[in-house]
Design an enzyme around this catalytic site. Structure first.
Site, PDB file in Angstrom:
ATOM      1  N   CYS A   1       4.380  -7.214 -14.289  1.00 52.43           N
ATOM      2  CA  CYS A   1       5.297  -6.422 -13.625  1.00 52.43           C
ATOM      3  C   CYS A   1       6.209  -7.305 -12.683  1.00 52.43           C
ATOM      4  O   CYS A   1       7.165  -7.957 -13.382  1.00 52.43           O
ATOM      5  CB  CYS A   1       4.795  -5.328 -12.848  1.00 52.43           C
ATOM      6  SG  CYS A   1       5.825  -4.011 -12.620  1.00 52.43           S
TER       7      CYS A   1
ATOM      8  N   HIS B   1       0.199  -2.660 -16.490  1.00 49.01           N
ATOM      9  CA  HIS B   1      -0.779  -2.896 -15.775  1.00 49.01           C
ATOM     10  C   HIS B   1      -2.223  -2.302 -16.396  1.00 49.01           C
ATOM     11  O   HIS B   1      -1.992  -1.445 -17.152  1.00 49.01           O
ATOM     12  CB  HIS B   1      -0.511  -1.934 -14.444  1.00 49.01           C
ATOM     13  CG  HIS B   1       0.641  -2.383 -13.836  1.00 49.01           C
ATOM     14  ND1 HIS B   1       0.476  -3.658 -12.860  1.00 49.01           N
ATOM     15  CD2 HIS B   1       1.854  -1.866 -13.533  1.00 49.01           C
ATOM     16  CE1 HIS B   1       1.701  -3.589 -12.090  1.00 49.01           C
ATOM     17  NE2 HIS B   1       2.390  -2.693 -12.455  1.00 49.01           N
TER      18      HIS B   1
END
Length: 480
Positions: A329, A425
């Protein structure tokens, strides 16, 4: 409602354990936290985000997480300011002083969400925030006494004996609270006890005598709590486990605005893996097999901190030696050639040069992406979620890390295959992906089933609380 004498006294864990215990008794249970402050967040089934602790509590109650379980989420972006997320959606940012003025206007959303959960449940377990005794923040409070008074919810106060001074912290809370607030507290729990319970019997009696609150349980330390995702960055302070058989070393730098660092929990649970949390003032280790740059709530600011620590030099040397790097991310965004924030979403408008290990560029703009994803990466299936602002493009995207089902290529991989960036994630919670990464790093796959382990730990926690807390009396106090 479960409030604490301070932060990290075990409120989240106790609510999770009680959620599983009462669910096992056949009740429809819902967790609720009016206001949470954490950069560890989870995507909900209704397309928003809530604190990771409330997602775990929902799992304990065997229901899908909802934005109404945590209607106000504060995600710190600086030392004095945070993004304000209301019922799963970002409402902007506010400095601490500004947020104090904003709180009263948020009570309507808090009570609306609580009402929705109460309508569908037999029992709502409410978690407070920080300390019940923060009387300096009492005006306009929506997190502790302000909420319980507005919703007429009885309170159980939790103290942590492991940090010392639990008698003073519980009795002191009673002393500083206004009488009307103190009257909302029906009983207390003492958490994380070690040793012979008989030695603290007089302590429990003295707390009850001085406060008028009922003693509802002395809870022994639950060591398997480390197997559950931490609520916030306080979880990073836990002492690392000794791993005498570890063959793989993974380094993760701890950045000031680190987010969703529970991505590494499944790796931490592997016996062959040692996860090194590298703190400011310490160099990235030269012998790490993999360096993971975690998520960040303020990517540009954290990249500047990364450079201030000299970690950019360490990382470049690691890459030159043929070391592997994974950016998750915000970490993915840092690995590119540049990051631009033209609208000032995460801080002052501007752009910075990235670490240059991936041939991509990121612009922080557009709607926040909050979605569960599945797909294929490096020949193995995976499931996870995305939670990010911004779009990342560039030549490096021609070598994607993954293909997302129904969407297409995602992430980027360097030409030599050693530098990877992805917005996904939760990769390592998937046994298939974790086994692939371990094999790449030279470790044999284990028989670890991470998600099954979380479920087993929740069941063990529920049984632990059944033994040491008067659950029947709790229900009576709740009016059930």
């Amino acid at each position: 409602m479960f409030q604490g004498t301070g932060s990290d006294v075990g409120k989240s864990l106790i609510v999770a354990g009680l959620a599983r215990a009462y669910t096992n008794r056949g009740l429809r249970v819902r967790p609720f936290k009016p206001q949470n402050m954490s950069n560890n967040a989870a995507v909900t089934a209704d397309g928003g985000e809530i604190g990771r602790a409330q997602a775990l509590q929902a799992r304990a109650a065997r229901v899908a997480p909802s934005v109404h379980m945590n209607p106000v989420l504060l995600k710190p972006q600086s030392e004095i300011g945070a993004q304000v997320v209301v019922q799963g959606r970002a409402r902007g940012t506010a400095k601490a002083s500004e947020y104090q003025k904003l709180k009263p206007s948020l009570m309507a959303a808090v009570l609306e969400s609580y009402g929705k959960l109460r309508a569908e449940a037999d029992l709502v377990l409410v978690e407070g925030a920080g300390s019940a005794s923060e009387i300096n923040l009492r005006a306009g409070d929506i997190a502790n006494m302000g909420f319980c008074r507005a919703a007429d919810v009885p309170v159980i106060l939790i103290g942590d004996i492991d940090r010392g001074g639990v008698i003073a912290s519980l009795v002191g809370t009673h002393a500083v609270l206004p009488a009307e607030d103190a009257a909302m507290i029906r009983g207390f729990l003492v958490n994380r006890f070690r040793g012979d319970p008989a030695l603290f019997a007089s302590g429990m009696e003295e707390i009850a005598r001085r406060t008028g609150w009922e003693a509802l349980g002395l809870i022994p330390f639950f060591p398997d709590a480390r197997r559950l995702p931490a609520e916030d960055a306080l979880g990073l302070d836990a002492a690392p486990q000794a791993k005498p058989e570890a063959r793989i070393r993974i380094a993760m730098p701890i950045l000031p605005r680190i987010a969703n660092f529970d991505d590494l929990d499944p790796l931490d649970a592997e016996p062959s893996v040692e996860v090194l949390r590298i703190r400011p003032g310490t160099a990235l280790p030269g012998d790490a097999d993999l360096v993971i740059l975690p998520g960040s709530k303020s990517t540009i600011a954290d990249l500047e901190d990364f450079r201030r620590q000299g970690w950019d030099i360490d990382l470049a040397a690691h890459a030159r030696r043929g070391g592997r790097v994974l950016g998750l991310c915000g970490g993915y965004q840092m690995l590119g050639r540049s990051i631009a924030d033209p609208e000032g979403i995460e801080g002052p408008p501007g752009s910075v040069v990235g670490l240059g290990l991936l041939d991509v560029e990121t612009v922080l703009a557009g709607e926040k992406r909050l979605v569960a994803v599945t797909g294929m990466a490096s020949g193995a299936p995976f499931s996870g979620y995305e939670m990010h602002m911004g779009v990342t493009e560039g030549p490096g995207r021609s070598r994607p890390f993954a293909r997302i089902d129904g969407e297409g290529p995602e992430g980027a991989v360097s030409a030599d295959g050693r530098i990877t960036g992805t917005y996904a994630h939760g990769l390592f919670a998937d046994e298939r992906q974790r086994a692939l990464w371990l094999a790449t790093l030279g470790a044999a796959p284990s028989d670890l089933r991470y998600e099954e382990g979380v479920e087993a730990t929740l069941d063990a926690l529920a049984a632990h609380l059944e033994r040491h807390v008067d659950l029947d009396r709790l229900m009576e106090l709740a009016g059930g």
